[in-house]
Write a protein that holds these residues in place. Structure first.
Motif, PDB file in Angstrom:
ATOM      1  N   PHE A  71       0.836  -1.200   0.000  1.00  0.00           N
ATOM      2  CA  PHE A  71       0.000   0.000   0.000  1.00  0.00           C
ATOM      3  C   PHE A  71       0.868   1.245   0.000  1.00  0.00           C
ATOM      4  CE2 PHE A  71       0.648  -0.767   4.550  1.00  0.00           C
ATOM      5  CZ  PHE A  71       0.885   0.510   5.052  1.00  0.00           C
ATOM      6  N   SER A  72       0.241   2.365  -0.377  1.00  0.00           N
ATOM      7  CA  SER A  72       0.874   3.681  -0.296  1.00  0.00           C
ATOM      8  C   SER A  72      -0.092   4.616   0.424  1.00  0.00           C
ATOM      9  CB  SER A  72       1.209   4.219  -1.690  1.00  0.00           C
ATOM     10  OG  SER A  72       0.032   4.380  -2.458  1.00  0.00           O
ATOM     11  N   HIS A  73       0.363   5.828   0.701  1.00  0.00           N
ATOM     12  CA  HIS A  73      -0.500   6.768   1.419  1.00  0.00           C
ATOM     13  C   HIS A  73      -0.059   8.187   1.123  1.00  0.00           C
ATOM     14  CE1 HIS A  73       2.565   7.755   4.499  1.00  0.00           C
ATOM     15  NE2 HIS A  73       2.958   6.500   4.327  1.00  0.00           N
ATOM     16  N   GLU A  83      -5.027   9.545   3.196  1.00  0.00           N
ATOM     17  CA  GLU A  83      -5.604   8.566   2.287  1.00  0.00           C
ATOM     18  C   GLU A  83      -4.650   7.390   2.123  1.00  0.00           C
ATOM     19  OE1 GLU A  83      -8.036  10.421  -1.128  1.00  0.00           O
ATOM     20  OE2 GLU A  83      -6.403  11.844  -0.770  1.00  0.00           O
ATOM     21  N   PHE A  84      -5.202   6.173   2.212  1.00  0.00           N
ATOM     22  CA  PHE A  84      -4.421   4.952   2.017  1.00  0.00           C
ATOM     23  C   PHE A  84      -4.897   4.267   0.734  1.00  0.00           C
ATOM     24  CE2 PHE A  84      -4.097   5.868   6.480  1.00  0.00           C
ATOM     25  CZ  PHE A  84      -2.801   5.520   6.819  1.00  0.00           C
ATOM     26  N   PHE A  85      -3.930   3.759  -0.046  1.00  0.00           N
ATOM     27  CA  PHE A  85      -4.246   3.159  -1.336  1.00  0.00           C
ATOM     28  C   PHE A  85      -3.704   1.740  -1.383  1.00  0.00           C
ATOM     29  CE2 PHE A  85      -3.586   7.731  -1.918  1.00  0.00           C
ATOM     30  CZ  PHE A  85      -4.828   8.100  -2.415  1.00  0.00           C
ATOM     31  N   ASP A  86      -4.594   0.780  -1.613  1.00  0.00           N
ATOM     32  CA  ASP A  86      -4.195  -0.613  -1.771  1.00  0.00           C
ATOM     33  C   ASP A  86      -3.444  -0.763  -3.097  1.00  0.00           C
ATOM     34  OD1 ASP A  86      -4.069  -3.459  -1.688  1.00  0.00           O
ATOM     35  OD2 ASP A  86      -5.839  -3.512  -2.992  1.00  0.00           O
ATOM     36  N   TRP A 100      -7.423  -3.473   7.572  1.00  0.00           N
ATOM     37  CA  TRP A 100      -6.452  -2.437   7.913  1.00  0.00           C
ATOM     38  C   TRP A 100      -6.435  -2.215   9.431  1.00  0.00           C
ATOM     39  CZ3 TRP A 100      -3.653   0.314   4.154  1.00  0.00           C
ATOM     40  CH2 TRP A 100      -4.075   0.151   2.824  1.00  0.00           C
ATOM     41  N   ALA A 101      -5.242  -1.939   9.951  1.00  0.00           N
ATOM     42  CA  ALA A 101      -5.077  -1.447  11.321  1.00  0.00           C
ATOM     43  C   ALA A 101      -4.082  -0.294  11.252  1.00  0.00           C
ATOM     44  CB  ALA A 101      -4.570  -2.543  12.243  1.00  0.00           C
ATOM     45  N   VAL A 113     -12.164  -2.004   6.761  1.00  0.00           N
ATOM     46  CA  VAL A 113     -12.214  -3.116   5.806  1.00  0.00           C
ATOM     47  C   VAL A 113     -12.479  -2.590   4.399  1.00  0.00           C
ATOM     48  CG1 VAL A 113     -12.897  -4.851   7.500  1.00  0.00           C
ATOM     49  CG2 VAL A 113     -14.659  -3.489   6.333  1.00  0.00           C
ATOM     50  N   VAL A 114     -12.337  -1.277   4.207  1.00  0.00           N
ATOM     51  CA  VAL A 114     -12.477  -0.659   2.895  1.00  0.00           C
ATOM     52  C   VAL A 114     -11.167  -0.827   2.133  1.00  0.00           C
ATOM     53  CG1 VAL A 114     -12.922   1.505   1.682  1.00  0.00           C
ATOM     54  CG2 VAL A 114     -14.165   0.976   3.784  1.00  0.00           C
ATOM     55  N   ARG A 115     -11.250  -1.002   0.826  1.00  0.00           N
ATOM     56  CA  ARG A 115     -10.027  -1.203   0.057  1.00  0.00           C
ATOM     57  C   ARG A 115      -9.092   0.000   0.156  1.00  0.00           C
ATOM     58  NH1 ARG A 115      -9.244  -2.527  -6.459  1.00  0.00           N
ATOM     59  NH2 ARG A 115      -6.951  -2.634  -6.340  1.00  0.00           N
ATOM     60  N   ASN A 116      -9.614   1.203  -0.037  1.00  0.00           N
ATOM     61  CA  ASN A 116      -8.811   2.431   0.011  1.00  0.00           C
ATOM     62  C   ASN A 116      -9.393   3.350   1.085  1.00  0.00           C
ATOM     63  OD1 ASN A 116      -7.059   1.757  -2.255  1.00  0.00           O
ATOM     64  ND2 ASN A 116      -8.833   2.129  -3.558  1.00  0.00           N
TER      65      ASN A 116
END
Length: 341
Positions: A71-73, A83-86, A100-101, A113-116
């Motif tokens: 992931f990136s952010h 913002e987090f990006f799978d 995600w944690a 539990v959202v993808r992004n």
């Protein structure tokens, strides 16, 4: 899962079908085995009962390629949305689960539990973010990354109106702390990246001025301020030439956005020569003096020389006209007008 069928199972022999290793066997009842690569393997299973009977089972086991979690952010700024990006790699089947944690021990809702997903940290520092993914083959992978949360600047500015005594000219005095660069939007279609810019407005109106200040990490802070502009003024000329060009032929008071207004012209003996209180719809003086008595050319042309004017005005915003500024910087609501031939 074997059944003794009247006896007790006392022996187990496993062959996991990986021919590239001599250690692909086990005599445990419930063993574990790690295959070195994906593929299909022939597993053989032999069980023995306490009465000396055997049974054999052969079954194909498919080993799937697991996904690769990543992931990136965006830059993490205090109390701002990160913002987090799978960016996980699909190798076998589609990913259907993201866990995600965000590593924020001060919060009980730092998971998603959202993808992004997005998350806002309430304290600066370093947080270990965990992403676990699972694909439709039930294969999983986990990645951990440290995310640094930076402080934000404190933006702010003062608005200095009528800067350098010019109506509509505004100095935006930057009082931001902790910032490196700045984005201004003046609300009139113009922008700037200067520290303390000067902007000139040319029309009445209400303008929303925005300052976004960024620190060295790119963390922003925004300040908004409304600026209301009403051009207002009253100018009294000091001379006119009744037989001159059109621009100089009349004693013409000039103003804008005047609500009530009065002007009077006297000779040096104190006799009233001309007066007016009429305004246009835009609050401008509507009448001029042509140098004749009562403004009637059939009347007597006034003699050249000095005359006294007196004026008063209230603008549409309720402020009172202070008068014309003299050479000493004082404001006066009366003065001298010279009629020239």
């Amino acid at each position: 899962l074997s059944d003794g069928n009247g006896g007790n199972v006392v022996g187990w022999e496993w062959d996991f079908g990986y021919t590239g290793s001599e250690e692909d066997t086990s005599t445990l009842e419930n063993p574990v085995y790690q295959y070195p690569y994906a593929g299909t393997f022939d597993v053989e299973f032999i069980v023995r009962s306490d009465n000396g009977c055997y049974d054999t089972l052969n079954r194909e086991v498919t080993v799937y390629e697991p996904p690769e979690a990543d992931f990136s952010h965006t830059t993490a700024c205090l109390n701002e949305i990160t913002e987090f990006f799978d960016e996980s790699t699909i190798t076998g089947a589609d990913i259907y689960l993201w866990d995600w944690a965000f590593g924020d021990t001060l919060s009980t809702s730092d998971t998603s539990v959202v993808r992004n997903p997005t998350y806002a940290y309430s304290s600066t520092g370093t947080y270990t973010v965990t992403l676990m993914i699972e694909d439709l083959n039930q294969c999983r992978d986990t990645v951990l990354k440290d995310v640094e949360v930076y402080d934000v600047p404190l933006s702010g500015f003062n608005l200095i109106d009528n800067y350098q005594e010019v109506q509509g000219q505004v100095l935006l005095e930057n009082i931001t702390s902790g910032a490196e660069y700045y984005d201004w939007d003046f609300g009139n279609g113009e922008t700037s990246q200067e520290f303390s810019p000067v902007v000139s407005y040319t029309e009445d109106g209400t303008y929303l001025i925005e300052l976004v200040a960024y620190n060295e990490f790119g963390c922003p802070d925004t300040t908004l301020m409304e600026y209301e502009l009403l051009f207002k003024g009253l100018y009294i000329p000091s001379a006119f030439v009744p037989q001159g060009t059109d621009e100089l032929r009349y004693f013409r008071p000039v103003g804008i956005n005047i609500k009530r207004y009065s002007i009077e012209v006297y000779n040096l003996k104190g006799n009233l020569i001309w007066s007016s209180n009429k305004l246009t719809t835009k609050g401008r003086p509507a009448e001029v003096w042509n140098g004749f008595t009562n403004n009637d050319k059939n009347e007597e042309m006034m003699s050249p020389g000095n005359y006294i004017w007196k004026a008063s005005a209230i603008f549409t915003d309720g402020t009172v006209w202070r008068g014309m500024k003299d050479e000493d910087g004082n404001y006066r609501t009366s003065g001298v007008i010279t009629l020239i031939r």
